[in-house]
Each structure stands twice: as structure tokens, then as C-alpha cells.
Design an enzyme around this catalytic site. Sequence first.
Site, PDB file in Angstrom:
ATOM      1  N   GLU A  94      45.027  14.103   9.009  1.00  0.00           N
ATOM      2  CA  GLU A  94      44.228  14.105   7.784  1.00  0.00           C
ATOM      3  C   GLU A  94      44.737  13.026   6.830  1.00  0.00           C
ATOM      4  OE1 GLU A  94      43.283  17.985   6.146  1.00  0.00           O
ATOM      5  OE2 GLU A  94      43.962  18.952   7.991  1.00  0.00           O
TER       6      GLU A  94
ATOM      7  N   ASP B 146      65.130  16.747  28.684  1.00  0.00           N
ATOM      8  CA  ASP B 146      63.687  17.007  28.702  1.00  0.00           C
ATOM      9  C   ASP B 146      63.254  17.845  27.505  1.00  0.00           C
ATOM     10  OD1 ASP B 146      63.040  15.737  31.251  1.00  0.00           O
ATOM     11  OD2 ASP B 146      64.253  17.327  32.133  1.00  0.00           O
TER      12      ASP B 146
ATOM     13  N   ASP C 228      70.474  17.690  25.160  1.00  0.00           N
ATOM     14  CA  ASP C 228      69.575  18.018  26.271  1.00  0.00           C
ATOM     15  C   ASP C 228      68.683  16.800  26.504  1.00  0.00           C
ATOM     16  OD1 ASP C 228      68.034  19.658  28.141  1.00  0.00           O
ATOM     17  OD2 ASP C 228      66.508  19.691  26.565  1.00  0.00           O
TER      18      ASP C 228
END
Length: 405
Positions: free
Chosen positions: A337, A48, A46
Site C-alpha cells: 500500500e 533455511d 540457521d
Amino acid sequence: MSGLQLVSMWHDPGTRALRLNHNLHRFARMSTAQPLKKLVSGVVLDLDGTLLNTDGIVSEILKAFLVKYGKQWDGREALKIAGKTPFESAAVIVEDYGLPCATEEFISEITPIWCKIKALPGANRLIKHMRRHEVPVALASNSPKENIETKISYHQGWKESFSVIIGGDEVRNGKPSPEIFLEAANRLKIESSNLLVIEDSLPGVTAGKAAGMEVVAVPSLPKQNHLYNSADEVINSLLDLRPEKWGLPPFQDWIKGTLPIEPWHIGGPVIKGFGRGSKVLGIPTANLSTEEFSDLLLEHPSGVYFGWAGLSARGIYKMVMSIGWNPYFDNKEKTMEPWLLHKFNEDFYGEELRLIILGYIRPEANFPSLESLIAKIHEDGEIAEKALDLPLYAKYRDDPYLKMS
């Protein structure tokens, strides 16, 4: 072999599939790290949300676009438009927001912006890998063929890497109908059951399974993995794809448990985080504001990364960093983090922190206990500690960016 013969062979999917089949069992034997799921002869991708960061940019485009009509994008349609044709997606936005324009007008305004979209991490690596190993690859998207070709024209080498390109305007029904995938199999001259589909959306996964193909889902929307039960495998990002599971040539670029990536930089003052790093985990993190780096967070998949950290008044340190929602704590927003692999005797809130991110270790994951989470974080730290001594990564310790104030 003449140049003409080589070019002819490259563009003949049937010949490429035959040659690939001769090598499938050899590659399967080569890879002992991953159990083999099934031997496939080709891949259908695919576009998008799978190769292009469409879903990452949609919020920015719609935020700017809706302001002119006095509306505010709140993201509620993100799941509703994922995997839809451009016309269907536009119709949802126009109707749900009550826009005083036709669907066609909406499409014409956003298309010029929509086409210039960055590749998702791992997309270029995957396309180059498949081409290098002569794996037949089709590109099958609900977007119109012209729109597809415009989008991929911004990415060098992509168009030549696909044996087949099919747009939603070339079939009667788009995904979740299997028609576009069945047409891809027909043009590749490969049986549907011998093809692997890689998709980000639920309609795409549904279409792939209905076509009788194997499907790897790479969900483009956060915290939606539980919806993809029909897929044969669900992965966090293309960085986590293991082609050898499907009898395809394995990637050979992992080094000592790390995947080198294109270096990227981020920096800012250290802020107070959730207060759980030192208190709950015993692992103090040096947090950066996510508000200033929302675009970067959209661009990079969740997971564990590593690199070098520079503190303006202290020095340069090895670093491992999580990006994501920390499933164990169920964060409501995506965060970064960093854990600096050094024992500090005092806090350094407000000090300027500069990071160079050089590699990827693993996808983020949930854990059955706090103890298992802590053990995994320490394991990540050990992997980063050793990897950063390799010349490939060690050379970035002297990058001037780390020493800027």
C-alpha cells in the site's frame, strides 16, 4: 602482523572470541539506543528460512512438482515441515498427498532446484558485518553437510565467513534436539551460555534454548509470532536485528531513521484497495495488484519502506509504503500500500504507477488505537520526506524507470 598470522588468527574461533571479548564492553557503551540484554561471544545461525528464502520458494517448487501427480499444493504442510530435516519434510509431503513415489525419489527430484535459493533481505549484511568485526559464527542446519555447502556456494563469501559449519548428518538427532548447537559450541570453543542463536523455526528455537543459549527468533511463516514465546527476542526480519542488544558490534548503516537497501522496482496500474485509506485513515494509498507480484511479496519482509513514485501522466513524487498484513486491520493476504506524499485533487485509478523502493524504516506493528496507527503512518511519512532529500536517495528521482509508460 604477517599475512600468515592474520589468516591463522581469523580461522581460530577461540582467538577471535578472546579478541571480541576485549571489545564487547566498548561496543555496549557505544550503543545507547538499545538496552543490553546479555553479552555474548559468538553467534550460531540457521540456514533455511533464516538466511535463505527457503520457505518463500517451497510453495513455487511444490506447486510445480505436485501437478505431475495431479495434486495441488494448498500450503497446509508449511508449518508442519518448517525446521524439519529434508527427509522428514519430504516424508510429510509424500504421505499427506499420497504421492506414488518413495521419499528418497521425491528428495532427488527437488534437490537440484532447492539448492539455488536467494538470500533473505539482511542476510548478506549480517554475515559481512560479523566477519568484518571478527565475531565467531557457526552455521548449524538440519540439512546434510553436502547440501549446506552446495546452497552457500551460490553466495559469494559465505563459506569463508563461517568458523564452523555443521550439518544434520553429523549429529545423531537434529533439531529440536540441542545436539547440533552443543556441537557448534564445542567446535567454536565457546560456552553455550555465551552464544546467540538466530533461528526461524520452532524446532530451532526449542533446540537453542535446550542448549542453554540466547535465541532470537525470526519467524519465516506469517502471523506465527505468538508461538515463539520461549525465544529471548522475536523480530520481524534480519533487517530488524540489533546486535548491540547482545553486546555485539552495532550496525552503522542506518541513516536518519532509515536503512538503505538494494533498490528494487515494481509497477502497474493503480487499482481500488480496501477503501480505508482515504475514508478511515485520511491517508489515500495508490494500490497495486498483488496477484502479479506474488513472488516479490514473498521475497520482501513485511514492514514500512520508502522511495520514489512515478505517475505516467502527472510526475514523480516521494513515497512511503507498507508491505504486510496490517495487523490492526488483520488482512487475510499480504499487500502493498504505497502512500504518495502529495495532495491530489482527484483519484487516478487505472493510471500507470512506477515505484523504486530504496530503504526500510521499521517492521509492521499492531496499534492499540486507530489514532496511534494514523500518528505512526504520518511519522513514517515525515521520515521518508526528509530522507529522500539526502543525496543517497535523491539521485534516484531521475531514474528512467519512473518515467516509462
